[in-house]
Design a protein around this motif. Structure first.
Motif, PDB file in Angstrom:
ATOM      1  N   GLU B 131      -0.084  -3.462  -3.511  1.00 49.77           N
ATOM      2  CA  GLU B 131      -1.253  -3.631  -3.976  1.00 49.77           C
ATOM      3  C   GLU B 131      -1.776  -4.754  -3.569  1.00 49.77           C
ATOM      4  O   GLU B 131      -3.027  -5.221  -3.456  1.00 49.77           O
ATOM      5  CB  GLU B 131      -1.254  -3.376  -5.628  1.00 49.77           C
ATOM      6  N   ILE B 149      -2.741   0.569  -0.418  1.00 45.13           N
ATOM      7  CA  ILE B 149      -2.187   1.493  -1.172  1.00 45.13           C
ATOM      8  C   ILE B 149      -3.496   2.100  -1.898  1.00 45.13           C
ATOM      9  O   ILE B 149      -3.468   3.299  -1.987  1.00 45.13           O
ATOM     10  CB  ILE B 149      -1.373   0.833  -2.193  1.00 45.13           C
ATOM     11  N   LEU B 150      -4.224   1.195  -2.354  1.00 47.47           N
ATOM     12  CA  LEU B 150      -5.549   1.849  -3.073  1.00 47.47           C
ATOM     13  C   LEU B 150      -6.860   1.890  -2.260  1.00 47.47           C
ATOM     14  O   LEU B 150      -7.595   2.814  -2.341  1.00 47.47           O
ATOM     15  CB  LEU B 150      -5.889   0.781  -4.186  1.00 47.47           C
ATOM     16  N   MET B 151      -6.828   1.029  -1.352  1.00 48.80           N
ATOM     17  CA  MET B 151      -7.942   1.373  -0.340  1.00 48.80           C
ATOM     18  C   MET B 151      -7.623   1.996   0.835  1.00 48.80           C
ATOM     19  O   MET B 151      -6.356   2.600   0.997  1.00 48.80           O
ATOM     20  CB  MET B 151      -8.596  -0.116   0.398  1.00 48.80           C
TER      21      MET B 151
ATOM     22  N   PHE C  58      -2.577   7.369  -3.208  1.00 44.55           N
ATOM     23  CA  PHE C  58      -3.405   7.571  -4.078  1.00 44.55           C
ATOM     24  C   PHE C  58      -4.517   6.379  -3.912  1.00 44.55           C
ATOM     25  O   PHE C  58      -4.476   5.640  -2.657  1.00 44.55           O
ATOM     26  CB  PHE C  58      -2.794   7.238  -5.381  1.00 44.55           C
ATOM     27  N   GLY C  59      -5.336   6.209  -4.724  1.00 45.59           N
ATOM     28  CA  GLY C  59      -6.460   5.276  -4.456  1.00 45.59           C
ATOM     29  C   GLY C  59      -7.765   6.061  -4.422  1.00 45.59           C
ATOM     30  O   GLY C  59      -8.611   5.549  -4.043  1.00 45.59           O
ATOM     31  N   HIS C  62     -10.274   4.776  -6.851  1.00 46.93           N
ATOM     32  CA  HIS C  62     -10.036   3.383  -6.889  1.00 46.93           C
ATOM     33  C   HIS C  62     -11.606   2.809  -7.049  1.00 46.93           C
ATOM     34  O   HIS C  62     -12.437   3.044  -6.169  1.00 46.93           O
ATOM     35  CB  HIS C  62      -9.556   2.721  -5.797  1.00 46.93           C
ATOM     36  N   PHE C 350       1.169   3.755 -12.819  1.00 39.93           N
ATOM     37  CA  PHE C 350       1.089   3.331 -11.622  1.00 39.93           C
ATOM     38  C   PHE C 350       2.615   2.843 -11.087  1.00 39.93           C
ATOM     39  O   PHE C 350       3.162   3.479 -10.190  1.00 39.93           O
ATOM     40  CB  PHE C 350       0.277   2.006 -11.219  1.00 39.93           C
TER      41      PHE C 350
END
Lengths: 229, 192, 384, 377, 174
Positions: B131, B149-151, C58-59, C62, C350
Motif C-alpha cells: 500500500e 494494491i488499491l489503485m 481489491f481496491g 478505494h 485488510f
C-alpha cells in the motif's frame, strides 16, 4: 456414538420452532418480522413514527433542512449565511451565497442555500457547528426524482421548514433545542440587560461626570473669560 | 504520555540509529532496517513479534527562514530549503510481553525513494508495504510481491503524496458518464 | 511461501501424471460474486476444484479516505470513519476519538465512558451475529442463520437509531465524549435487548454448533497457527481462534474496560470452526460487560470540556481499539493546525487478508469461500 | 385407435397442466415456508388485477414472476454454443414431464381402459422412471458446457458427478421395494402395499431414508445443491441463463421434485392409499398429492436449515455411507422376505441396519466433533 | 399406419444422429448426436414391444455411456470440445469397404432366402424372463462379466489414485 444426522435434527427442531412460532408468537409477529411499515398496527410504541406519512421514527435523521420562525419563511429565517456549515461539511455538499440589499449591504440571510442531497451523507455535522440553530435534520426520505443531474439539489426555498414542522418530526429534540435557545436568549438578554444597565450606568456615570465636568468647566473657563476680559 | 524506554537498547546496539524524541520514534537507516528488525524480534531484545501498522508519511521540501547575524552586527534573513523526505513508519508491539508501541521509521528521499522491506521479518508488512508503494511510491527492496494494491495497475502517480494533484474529473473518462452525456445530447436523458 | 502452502504445492505435483495431463482452470471470483462480501476479487487457479494459487485483488471501493481526512478538520473525518467498516461504526468512532484524545487530552466524563463501552459491545454483538450469519451463508445455508442474526441485529440497530439518529452510520462519538445523551428510557430498552440475547445465542448454538455438515465443512479447514498469525499481524477473533491470548480490551485497557470482568475465549486448532465458535463465545462475554455497564452507569454529562475548535499541537500518536474485526488503529500526525497532517487507518480486515492465500491453498474452491467468510472482512475498510 | 389417443390425451394433458400449475403453487409455498422459518412474511404484495382481492396471501406472486420471466431479455453469451444453449432448458423439462406420467395417480374420471393405458401400468414403470430421469444429467451438462462459463462448467461437472453417484443408492433402495412387490409395475407396487406400507418395515424405512436423501441429491436440493451452489459458483450450470430459459430450468427442477417425491410415495408410502379412499375413490388422488407435498415440505424445511456439503464430502457420503448401507439393506430385505417371520426378522433387521448405520457414522465423522474452549482471564 | 410413421421418423433420426456423430468436428456435439442416435434406437425397441430393453438402452447408453464419454472429453486437452485440426482421412478406403460389407453380410441370407423372416410374438413380461434367463442359463458368463467389471473398477481406482501421497494438511514424521 450417535447416528450421523443427530445434530441436523437438532437444528431442524430450531427451524421448525421458528416456523410454528412465527404464526402464534405475538412477540415475534410484531417485533421481529420484517416490518412492512412502521405504522403497521401493533408495532411497539418506541418505533412508532412521529408522523403518519413517513416510515421513520422520531429519532432518526435524514437530510438537513433550514428552520424559520413564524409563518413567513424568509421573514423568520434563522440562517445568517455565516458559511460555517459550508466550510465544515465533510462531503462539501452545501453551497451558500450571502444576500445583499440594493445598496450592497449584507443583510444576514442567504441569497442561495443549496444542499446537494446526492452528496449529503446525513452526518449532522452542519447541525452541530451551526451557532444559530438554523439547520436541523429532517426525517423525510421520499425524495427520489427522475432527474439524476441536479434533481436532488435542494434550494433554499425547498429547504426552509417551520419550527412547528421540526416539532412534529423530532418533538423531544425540538423541545430541548427551544428550551436551550430560550435559555440562551434569556441569558443573552440578561447579559444584554446587564450590559445595558452597565452601559446606562456608565453613561449615567459619564453623564454625571460630564455634568460634573460641565459644572467644573465654568471654573477654569472663568479665568479664561476673566483672562479674556 | 510517557512510554518506557524500549528504544534505549536499540540505540546502544546500533549507534547509527537515531531517536526522534518529538515523534517518539527510532529513525533507522534503510540499510540497517533488516538487521534492526531481526534483532528486535529476539525474545531477549523485547520480542517485538507483532508489527501492527505500516504506513508512509510525506514531508515536502520547505523553506525555513533563519535570522543570522552578519559579522558587522546587522541581521540578515537567510532562506534555507529543507529537503523533503518520505518516512515509512512501523508500529511494533510485543504480543508475548504485551508491550508497545515501539515506532520505527525509515527515512528515504522523495526522489526515487527506496526502503528495505521488512516483510521477511514481519509478514504483516506484506500488504501494508504494498500500500505504501502504491500510494507513496516508496519501493521496497526484498518485498516478495510489490505491485499496486488499491489503485489500478495502469494508474500513474502516488495519490498520498502531498504534492499530488488530482485530475479534473476521474469519473469523466472511464465510467459511463460520457455515454450518458451522449444520450443526453440525443435527447434521451434530461440534465437539469 | 509458508509451510502449509509448500506441502500443498508438493501434493499437487503428485497429482500431475504424464498419462493424465490436466490443465489448471483460472477463475476470477469477483468482483461480482455472491460471496466475496462486497466488491472483492480472488484470482484463483484451480486443479479440478482444488485451489492451487489464490491472489486477493481489491481496491474497487478505494476512495482514499486518508487523503480526504488530511484535507478536512479533525471532526469532519468522524462521519467518514463510520463508513470504514460499516457494520461497526461505533467502534470506528471510538478508535478515532481515542487517537484524537491522545493528541489533545480531554477528560471523558464517566457517563460517556460507560456509554462508549455499551455502544462498543453492542456493536460487537451486531458484528459477530451478522458474521456468523454470513459465514453460514457462505457455507450454503439459505439465509436462515443470517436472518436470525438480522432479527437480533435489528433490535440493536433500533437502539443505535434512538441514541444517535442513524442505524448504521452512527457518527456518535466526539473528542471528549459523545454527541448527545441517550434518550429517556433508552437504558431500559437496552437492558431488555441484552437480557433477551442469551436466548437467541442458545438457539443459534443449537442450530449450528452440532450440525454435522457445519462440523464437516469447517473443522480442519483453513488452519492458521498462532505463531503465523502473530507474525502476519492477524488480530481480533481470528488471532484468538489460533490460541493467542491478545485482546486489546485486556492488553491496553482503554476506556474503562479494566472495570469489567470478562474472559477471552481461545481456540485451539485455529481452523474455521474455531473462528466461528470464538465469535459466538465472545458474544457471551460481551453480554457480561453490557450487563455490568448497564447496571453501573452513572448520570451526568456526556461531553467533556472539549475546546470549540480542535487544534492539537504538533505531535504524533497511534491509538487502537479492539474492534470486532481486530485491532483498529488510527495513526495521527498533528502539525498544529485544525487539520491532521497525516491520518492513517490501520484496518484489521485488510491486514487479516494477508494470510488468505496460505489458508486456502490445498482446499477446494468451496472452502476458499468459507475461509474468506471466516476471516470476516468488510470492503469499506479493506479498500478505504 | 382414436379412442386410445383420446384416452392417452385424457391422462397426459391433465398431468402436464396440473403439475405445471402445482409448480407455481409450490414456488409460492416454498417461499412462504422459508420466509416463516426465517421469521419473515414472504410474498404478500401482489393483488389480483382489476379486482377487489388485495394481496390474497401473495398467491398471485408466481403469476407475476412468470410474467416477469417472460418479459425479460433472453441473454445468450457471445461465445456460447447457441444451439445447445437453447436445447438444454428444453431437455431439462422433458424427462420430468415424461416420468410424471409414470406415477400411479388414480385420476378420478379414469375408466378401466384409461387405467390400463397409464404408463404406471407398464411392466417396467420403475425402471423406465430411472432411465428417463438419468436424461436430466445430460441437460445439466449441456447447459454447463454450452454456456462457455467457468462457473457453469464447474456446476455442470459437479451435477453430473453427483447425479451419477446418487443414482446408485436411489436405484438400490428402490430395488428393495421391487423385490418385496415382485415387479416393477407401479400400480402393482401400490397394490402390494394395501396391507402395509413398505415404510413400516425396518428395511423399508431404511430404504425410504436412503431414497429420500438420494432423491435430494438427484434433484439438486439443499444440502446437496452443489451444482447451483450460489456462494461458490454463482448459479452453477444456469449462471448464463435468463428470462424464460431460466424459468424452464426452474420448472424442470420442480417437476423433477414432484416426480421423485411421487415415486417415493409410490414405493414406500402406499401411493394413493389413505382414509376414506374406499368410500370415495376420488380421494386417492388427493392423498397422493398430499403425501407428495408432505415430502416437499420436508425438503423445504431441510433447505431452510442446512448448509451445503463439499464436493468430496458429497461423493464420500454417497459411496462410503449410502451405498454400503443400501447394499446391506438389500440383503436384509431379501433375508427377511425369504424368512417371512416378522417377529424375528424385524428386530434383527432393525438392529443390523442401525448398527451398520452407527458404524458407518463413526467412520464417517471420526474427526468432526464439537469442541470445548478454554478462556483467558 | 401410425407405427409406420413412427418407424420412419425414428429411423431418420437414428441415421441422422449417427451421421452427425461421425461427421462433427466438435467432439461434444458428436457425443450429443450419438446420444440422439441411442435415444432413437430405444424408441425403435419400444416399437418392438421390448420396453425393458428400451429402458435399459436409455439407462445404460444415454444415461451412463454418454456421460462417460463426455467426462472423457472433459479430460482431454480441449475442454471446450472443438478441435479445429483436420483429422487425417487415410483409412477412408477400408472404412468404406467395411461400411458396404456389413449390410451386405447381414442382409445376404434373407435376400437369398427370398422371404422375410417372421418376427416371433413379443413375449410377455420380458423383465422376468430376462431375469430368470440371466440367473439360470447364463449365470456363469454373468458372474465372469461381473468379476471382470469389478477388476476394471479396482484398476480404475488404482489408476486414479496415483502414487502414494500425503493427505493434505498432515505432516508425516520423517
Amino acid at each position: 456414538m450417535r447416528l450421523l444426522g443427530f445434530g441436523i435434527l437438532k437444528g431442524m427442531a430450531v427451524t421448525l420452532e421458528n416456523f410454528v412460532r412465527s404464526y402464534f408468537d405475538r412477540d415475534r409477529r410484531h417485533h421481529l418480522f420484517t416490518k412492512e411499515y412502521a405504522w403497521e398496527p401493533g408495532a411497539p410504541a418506541e418505533v412508532l413514527p412521529a408522523r403518519a406519512d413517513t416510515t421513520v421514527t422520531a429519532h432518526s435523521r435524514n437530510f438537513p433542512i433550514l428552520l424559520h420562525d413564524g409563518a413567513d419563511p424568509m421573514g423568520g429565517i434563522r440562517c445568517v449565511a455565516c458559511q460555517i456549515c459550508e466550510r465544515e461539511c465533510p462531503p462539501q455538499c452545501i453551497y451558500i451565497e450571502k444576500d445583499y440589499d440594493e445598496q450592497g449591504k449584507y443583510i444576514k440571510r442567504p441569497a442561495i442555500f443549496d444542499i446537494d442531497l446526492s452528496v449529503c451523507m446525513s452526518c449532522q455535522i452542519c447541525v452541530e457547528v451551526c451557532p444559530f440553530d438554523a439547520i436541523v435534520m429532517d426525517s423525510q426520505f421520499e425524495l427520489s426524482t427522475a432527474n439524476r443531474f441536479g434533481g436532488l439539489l435542494q434550494h433554499r426555498d425547498q429547504l426552509l421548514k417551520s419550527n412547528e414542522y421540526y416539532h412534529r418530526i423530532h418533538p423531544e429534540e425540538a423541545r430541548a433545542r427551544d428550551d436551550r435557545m430560550a435559555q440562551e436568549k434569556a441569558e443573552k438578554e440578561a447579559k444584554q440587560a446587564a450590559a445595558d444597565a452597565a452601559k446606562k450606568k456608565a453613561a449615567e456615570a459619564k453623564a454625571a461626570a460630564e455634568i460634573a465636568a460641565e459644572k467644573s468647566k465654568p471654573e477654569p473657563s472663568a479665568p479664561t473669560a476673566g483672562g479674556a476680559a | 504520555m510517557s512510554t518506557p524506554a524500549w528504544h534505549e537498547p536499540v540505540l546502544q546496539q546500533f549507534p547509527a540509529v537515531r531517536w526522534d524524541g518529538a515523534a517518539r520514534a527510532l529513525i533507522v537507516p534503510p540499510e540497517l532496517a533488516r538487521a534492526v528488525a531481526e534483532w528486535l524480534t529476539q525474545p531477549d531484545h523485547g520480542a517485538w513479534d507483532f508489527c501492527s501498522n505500516v504506513t508512509g508519511v510525506d514531508y515536502l521540501p520547505r523553506e525555513v527562514k533563519e535570522k543570522s547575524k552578519r559579522p558587522d552586527g546587522t541581521e540578515e534573513i537567510v532562506v534555507r530549503t529543507e529537503p523533503g523526505s518520505l518516512q515509512v513508519v512501523y508500529h511494533l508491539y510485543s504480543v508475548a510481553q504485551r508491550s508497545g508501541p515501539l515506532v520505527l521509521k525509515q527515512v528515504v528521499p522523495r526522489q526515487a525513494p527506496a526502503a528495505v522491506s521488512l516483510t521477511p521479518v514481519w509478514r504483516s508488512c506484506e500488504l501494508q508495504e504494498r500500500e505504501v508503494y502504491d500510494l507513496f511510491g516508496v519501493s521496497f527492496e526484498g518485498h516478495p510481491d510489490l505491485r499496486r494494491i488499491l489503485m489500478w495497475d495502469e494508474f500513474t502517480g502516488h495519490p498520498m503524496r502531498k504534492d499530488y494533484a488530482e485530475p479534473q474529473d476521474y469519473e469523466w473518462e472511464p465510467t459511463p458518464h460520457g455515454d450518458v452525456l451522449e444520450k443526453h445530447r440525443r435527447g434521451k436523458v434530461i440534465i437539469a | 511461501m509458508s509451510a502449509a502452502a509448500a506441502t500443498a504445492a508438493a501434493s499437487y505435483s503428485l497429482v500431475r501424471q504424464p498419462a493424465m495431463e490436466t490443465g489448471l482452470l483460472e477463475v476470477s471470483m469477483g468482483p461480482h460474486h455472491p460471496s466475496t462480501h462486497g466488491v472483492f476479487r480472488m484470482d484463483v487457479r484451480l486443479d479440478g476444484e482444488t485451489v492451487v494459487a489464490l491472489k486477493p485483488v481489491f481496491g474497487y471501493l478505494h476512495r482514499n479516505h486518508e487523503k480526504l481526512a488530511e484535507g478536512m478538520s479533525y471532526l469532519a473525518s468522524m462521519p467518514f470513519t463510520d463508513r470504514l467498516d460499516y457494520f461497526n461504526s461505533m467502534t470506528n468512532n471510538w478508535a478515532y476519538a481515542l487517537a484524537a484524545e491522545q493528541l489533545l487530552p480531554i477528560e471523558v466524563p464517566e457517563r460517556a465512558q460507560y456509554l462508549r463501552v455499551i455502544m462498543a459491545e453492542l456493536t460487537r454483538l451486531v458484528n459477530h451475529t451478522s458474521l456468523v450469519g454470513f459465514f453460514l451463508n457462505d457455507l450454503g445455508a439459505l439465509g436462515t442463520p443470517l436472518l436470525y442474526a438480522f432479527r437480533e441485529r435489528e433490535r440493536i440497530l433500533d437502539l443505535f437509531e434512538q441514541a444517535s439518529g442513524a442505524r448504521m452510520m452512527c457518527n456518535y462519538f466526539r473528542f471528549g465524549g459523545l454527541r448527545c445523551d441517550v434518550p429517556e428510557g433508552w437504558l431500559a430498552r437496552a437492558r431488555a435487548v441484552v437480557d433477551a440475547f442469551p436466548r437467541f445465542l442458545d438457539e443459534f448454538e443449537k442450530l449450528l454448533c452440532e450440525n454435522e455438515i457445519v462440523l464437516a465443512r469447517t473443522q480442519r479447514v483453513g488452519v492458521l497457527s498462532g505463531a503465523q498469525a502473530v507474525n502476519a499481524g492477524i488480530t481480533g477473533p481470528m488471532l484468538r481462534a489460533s490460541g493467542v491470548n491478545y485482546d486489546l480490551r485486556k492488553v491496553d485497557r482503554y476506556g474503562i474496560y479494566e472495570r469489567f470482568a470478562f474472559r477471552v475465549p481461545l481456540g485451539s486448532a485455529g481452523d474455521c470452526y474455531d473462528r466461528f465458535m470464538i465469535r459466538l463465545l465472545e458474544m457471551r462475554e460481551s453480554l457480561k460487560i453490557l450487563d455490568a455497564a448497564l447496571r453501573d452507569i452513572p448520570t451526568g454529562p456526556v461531553m467533556g470540556n472539549a475546546p470549540r475548535v480542535f487544534k492539537p499541537a504538533a505531535s504524533e500518536t497511534y491509538g487502537r481499539v479492539e474492534s470486532p474485526k481486530g485491532e483498529l488503529g488510527f495513526y495521527l500526525i498533528a502539525d498544529g493546525t485544525t487539520k491532521p497532517y497525516r491520518y492513517r487507518v490501520r484496518p484489521p480486515s485488510f491486514i487479516n487478508l494477508t494470510v488468505l492465500e496460505d489458508l486456502c491453498v490445498g482446499h477446494t474452491i468451496a472452502d476458499a469461500v468459507v475461509i474468506l467468510g471466516s476471516v470476516d472482512i468488510v470492503l469499506g475498510e479493506v479498500d478505504r | 385407435m382414436t379412442q386410445t389417443l383420446l384416452n392417452l390425451l385424457a391422462i397426459a394433458v391433465p398431468l402436464a397442466v396440473g403439475f405445471a400449475s402445482l409448480f407455481a403453487f409450490t414456488t409460492w409455498l416454498e417461499r412462504k415456508i422459508l420466509a416463516r422459518i426465517q421469521n419473515r412474511i414472504g410474498p404478500n404484495r401482489i393483488s389480483l388485477p382489476f379486482t377487489r382481492f388485495r394481496r390474497l396471501f401473495g398467491l398471485i406472486q408466481p403469476a407475476a414472476d412468470g410474467l416477469k420471466m417472460l418479459a425479460k431479455e433472453d441473454i445468450v453469451p457471445r461465445d456460447a454454443d447457441k444451439l445447445l444453449h437453447l436445447l438444454a432448458p428444453i431437455l431439462s423439462l422433458v424427462p420430468p414431464m415424461m416420468v410424471l406420467c409414470l406415477l400411479p395417480l388414480e385420476l378420478p374420471y379414469a375408466t378401466a381402459g384409461m387405467r390400463a393405458l397409464q404408463a404406471a401400468a407398464l411392466d417396467n414403470a420403475v425402471l423406465l422412471f430411472f432411465a428417463i430421469t438419468s436424461l436430466n444429467t445430460l441437460a445439466v451438462f449441456m447447459a454447463g458446457w454450452a454456456s462457455r462459463n467457468k462457473y457453469s462448467l464447474l456446476g455442470g461437472m459437479r451435477a453430473v458427478a453427483q447425479m451419477v453417484s446418487y443414482e446408485i443408492p436411489l436405484v438400490l433402495s428402490a430395488a428393495v421395494v421391487i423385490m418385496a412387490a415382485g415387479g416393477m409395475n407401479a400400480q402393482a407396487i401400490v397394490e402390494a402395499q394395501r396391507a402395509q406400507w413398505f415404510i413400516f418395515t425396518p428395511w423399508g424405512l431404511a430404504a425410504f431414508l436412503i431414497f429420500f436423501i438420494a432423491s435430494l441429491a438427484e434433484t439438486n436440493r439443499s444440502p446437496f445443491d452443489l451444482p447451483e451452489a450460489e456462494s461458490e459458483i454463482i448459479a452453477g450450470y444456469f449462471t448464463e441463463y435468463s428470462g424464460f430459459k431460466f424459468a424452464l430450468f426452474f420448472l424442470g427442477e420442480y417437476l423433477a421434485i414432484f416426480a421423485v417425491s411421487g415415486l417415493a410415495v409410490t414405493l414406500f408410502l402406499g401411493g394413493g392409499a389413505g382414509p376414506w379412499v374406499a368410500a370415495y375413490p376420488a380421494l386417492s388422488c388427493v392423498w397422493f398429492l398430499a403425501k407428495i407435498f408432505a415430502l416437499i415440505f420436508v425438503m423445504i424445511w431441510l433447505r431452510g436449515t442446512l448448509p451445503r456439503l463439499r464436493v468430496d464430502q458429497l461423493m464420500g457420503f454417497a459411496w462410503k455411507f449410502l451405498l454400503p448401507l443400501s447394499l446391506l439393506n438389500l440383503f436384509v430385505a431379501a433375508a427377511a422376505l425369504k424368512l417371512a417371520k416378522p417377529w424375528l426378522s424385524w428386530p434383527v433387521g432393525a438392529l443390523v441396519l442401525y448398527g451398520a448405520a452407527v458404524a458407518l457414522s463413526r467412520s464417517h465423522r471420526a474427526d468432526a466433533a464439537p469442541r470445548t474452549y478454554s478462556y483467558a482471564e | 399406419m401410425i407405427e409406420g410413421v413412427a418407424f420412419y421418423i425414428l429411423s431418420t433420426v437414428a441415421v441422422l444422429g449417427a451421421l452427425l456423430a461421425v461427421s462433427r468436428r466438435n467432439l461434444v456435439h458428436g457425443v450429443f448426436a450419438l446420444l440422439l442416435f441411442f435415444a432413437a434406437l430405444s424408441g425403435l425397441f419400444v416399437m418392438l414391444m421390448a420396453d425393458y430393453v428400451a429402458a435399459v438402452q436409455v439407462l445404460v447408453y444415454v444415461g451412463a455411456v454418454g456421460i462417460l464419454q463426455l467426462f472423457a472429453i472433459m479430460l482431454t486437452e480441449h475442454v471446450t470440445g472443438d478441435d479445429l485440426r483436420r483429422l487425417g482421412a487415410r483409412g477412408w478406403f477400408w472404412g468404406l469397404m467395411l461400411a458396404v460389407a456389413l449390410p451386405v453380410v447381414l442382409l445376404l441370407p434373407p435376400l437369398l432366402n427370398g422371404e422375410p423372416p417372421v418376427p416371433p410374438a413379443a413375449p410377455q413380461s420380458t423383465a422376468r424372463q430376462l431375469g430368470s434367463q440371466l440367473m439360470e442359463h447364463y449365470v456363469v458368463p454373468l458372474e465372469v462379466l461381473a468379476l471382470l467389471l469389478t477388476g476394471a473398477l479396482i484398476g480404475a481406482v488404482a489408476v486414479a489414485h496415483g502414487p502414494e501421497k500425503d493427505p493434505p494438511g498432515k505432516d508425516r514424521p520423517a
